[in-house]
Design a protein around this motif. Structure first.
Motif, PDB file in Angstrom:
ATOM      1  N   GLN A  77       2.549   2.867   2.209  1.00 22.48           N
ATOM      2  CA  GLN A  77       2.890   1.461   2.405  1.00 22.48           C
ATOM      3  C   GLN A  77       4.328   1.309   2.903  1.00 22.48           C
ATOM      4  OE1 GLN A  77       0.624  -1.107   1.924  1.00 22.48           O
ATOM      5  NE2 GLN A  77       2.153  -2.464   2.823  1.00 22.48           N
ATOM      6  N   VAL A  78       5.264   2.021   2.285  1.00 22.29           N
ATOM      7  CA  VAL A  78       6.680   1.889   2.649  1.00 22.29           C
ATOM      8  C   VAL A  78       6.977   2.580   3.983  1.00 22.29           C
ATOM      9  CG1 VAL A  78       9.054   2.461   1.991  1.00 22.29           C
ATOM     10  CG2 VAL A  78       7.434   1.713   0.248  1.00 22.29           C
ATOM     11  N   ASN A  79       6.592   3.855   4.093  1.00 16.83           N
ATOM     12  CA  ASN A  79       6.982   4.659   5.249  1.00 16.83           C
ATOM     13  C   ASN A  79       6.274   4.249   6.526  1.00 16.83           C
ATOM     14  OD1 ASN A  79       8.168   6.043   3.134  1.00 16.83           O
ATOM     15  ND2 ASN A  79       7.479   8.057   3.776  1.00 16.83           N
ATOM     16  N   LEU A  80       5.068   3.705   6.386  1.00 18.86           N
ATOM     17  CA  LEU A  80       4.196   3.545   7.542  1.00 18.86           C
ATOM     18  C   LEU A  80       3.740   2.093   7.734  1.00 18.86           C
ATOM     19  CD1 LEU A  80       1.291   6.087   8.144  1.00 18.86           C
ATOM     20  CD2 LEU A  80       0.975   3.665   8.532  1.00 18.86           C
ATOM     21  N   VAL A  81       3.097   1.514   6.728  1.00 20.96           N
ATOM     22  CA  VAL A  81       2.521   0.171   6.887  1.00 20.96           C
ATOM     23  C   VAL A  81       3.609  -0.889   6.986  1.00 20.96           C
ATOM     24  CG1 VAL A  81       0.996  -1.569   5.896  1.00 20.96           C
ATOM     25  CG2 VAL A  81       0.405   0.850   5.695  1.00 20.96           C
ATOM     26  N   CYS A  82       4.575  -0.862   6.080  1.00 21.97           N
ATOM     27  CA  CYS A  82       5.658  -1.851   6.104  1.00 21.97           C
ATOM     28  C   CYS A  82       6.447  -1.768   7.408  1.00 21.97           C
ATOM     29  CB  CYS A  82       6.578  -1.643   4.905  1.00 21.97           C
ATOM     30  SG  CYS A  82       7.978  -2.783   4.869  1.00 21.97           S
ATOM     31  N   LEU A  83       6.748  -0.555   7.844  1.00 22.98           N
ATOM     32  CA  LEU A  83       7.474  -0.357   9.104  1.00 22.98           C
ATOM     33  C   LEU A  83       6.711  -0.985  10.270  1.00 22.98           C
ATOM     34  CD1 LEU A  83       9.196   2.834  10.385  1.00 22.98           C
ATOM     35  CD2 LEU A  83       7.320   1.895  11.719  1.00 22.98           C
ATOM     36  N   GLU A 131       6.981 -11.996   3.480  1.00 29.26           N
ATOM     37  CA  GLU A 131       7.939 -12.765   2.680  1.00 29.26           C
ATOM     38  C   GLU A 131       9.344 -12.668   3.271  1.00 29.26           C
ATOM     39  OE1 GLU A 131       5.454 -12.116  -1.496  1.00 29.26           O
ATOM     40  OE2 GLU A 131       7.334 -11.033  -1.155  1.00 29.26           O
ATOM     41  N   ILE A 132       9.725 -11.493   3.740  1.00 29.30           N
ATOM     42  CA  ILE A 132      11.032 -11.310   4.383  1.00 29.30           C
ATOM     43  C   ILE A 132      11.123 -12.154   5.646  1.00 29.30           C
ATOM     44  CG2 ILE A 132      12.492  -9.635   5.618  1.00 29.30           C
ATOM     45  CD1 ILE A 132      11.329  -7.502   3.642  1.00 29.30           C
ATOM     46  N   SER A 160       6.889  -1.440  -1.196  1.00 25.11           N
ATOM     47  CA  SER A 160       5.577  -0.860  -1.455  1.00 25.11           C
ATOM     48  C   SER A 160       4.545  -1.948  -1.750  1.00 25.11           C
ATOM     49  CB  SER A 160       5.634   0.122  -2.626  1.00 25.11           C
ATOM     50  OG  SER A 160       5.875  -0.551  -3.848  1.00 25.11           O
ATOM     51  N   ILE A 161       4.996  -3.193  -1.882  1.00 24.88           N
ATOM     52  CA  ILE A 161       4.099  -4.328  -2.094  1.00 24.88           C
ATOM     53  C   ILE A 161       3.727  -4.911  -0.729  1.00 24.88           C
ATOM     54  CG2 ILE A 161       3.888  -6.629  -3.121  1.00 24.88           C
ATOM     55  CD1 ILE A 161       5.931  -5.679  -5.246  1.00 24.88           C
TER      56      ILE A 161
END
Length: 267
Positions: free
Chosen positions: A117-123, A77-78, A70-71
């Motif tokens: 952020q998690v479900n959509l942006v990060c993906l 970073e990954i 969520s950050i």
């Protein structure tokens, strides 16, 4: 982490949300099929246990990355950490996700922003980062975990359903763009699955779930893995889920929304 020469010859799968549920089961299937793993989750203790267990059981290399997705900076970073470790990703599994339950005007905004952020942006971010190298290499696979929720609006889980609709649409679109590149994109759309998801969202007593038999995470993961290996674009586990997803096309949207609302309610 196993660093034997043999381990470096194997392909590597990166799986987000790998500490439990479908993510864990996918990690186990990839390990059983001789993939090295990069496991990402914010639950560090669980990842360490899984890493040790899989390395001993399957003779593979497992790298764990403890990140809160969520950050906003987490995807970069990954990616940087794996570049510095010289780890090439052959399969990206965007599995991490969560939901909230309740009337939109009453639910918590910060929680929903984190969900986006998690479900959509990060993906989207992770896909952008790893896809470029896959296309350059002429090979790669991406598995995005959406939901049967992707096919219709979802009153009482409005934001969650909308994020999964995005994942479905996005995955279909880039799958088309990537034809002929050697890279495939698969979107997994499971229905209600046995996991801690429903307790966390507070919808365990809804009419949709109460007293209903749900598919287990292991079965969903196996179906998703097989579809990914075949290069299939959309996979919906379960005959009933397939029928429901297809029937939405022929039903007025207003009626579909009313039906979903009725199913989601806990009265």
């Amino acid at each position: 982490m196993n660093t034997t020469p043999e381990s470096h010859c194997k392909k590597t799968a990166l799986i987000t949300g790998a500490a439990s549920g479908i993510g864990y089961q996918l990690a186990r299937i990839f390990a059983d099929n001789d993939y090295n793993l990069v496991l990402v989750d914010k639950i560090g203790i669980k990842l360490t246990e899984i890493s040790s267990k899989f390395e001993q059981e399957f003779g593979i290399s497992v790298k764990t990355i403890i990140k809160d997705l969520s950050i906003a900076t987490s995807p970069d970073e990954i990616f940087l950490e794996l570049q510095q470790a010289n780890i090439k990703i052959h399969v990206l599994v965007n599995n991490a996700g969560f939901g909230t339950y309740g009337l939109f005007n009453e639910t918590d905004l910060n929680t929903e922003l984190e969900m986006l952020q998690v479900n959509l942006v990060c993906l989207t971010h992770l896909t952008k980062l790893f896809l470029k190298d896959m296309v350059k290499q002429g090979e790669g696979k991406i598995l995005n975990v959406a939901s049967a929720a992707a096919f219709q609006p979802g009153p009482l889980m409005a934001v969650y359903f909308a994020t999964k609709a995005y994942v479905l649409s996005f995955s279909e679109a880039i799958a088309n763009e990537l034809e002929g590149t050697g890279v495939t994109v698969t979107v997994l759309c499971p229905g209600s699955t046995v996991s801690a998801f429903h307790e966390k969202t507070g919808m365990a007593d809804s009419k949709l779930l109460k007293g209903k038999k749900m598919m287990d995470a292991e079965t969903v993961a196996e179906i998703g893995y097989r579809a990914l290996m075949r290069g299939k674009t959309i996979v919906i586990p379960g005959l009933l889920n397939k029928i429901l997803a297809k029937s939405v096309r022929f039903t007025p949207r207003k009626l579909v929304t009313k039906i979903v609302r009725n199913m989601q309610e806990d009265k």
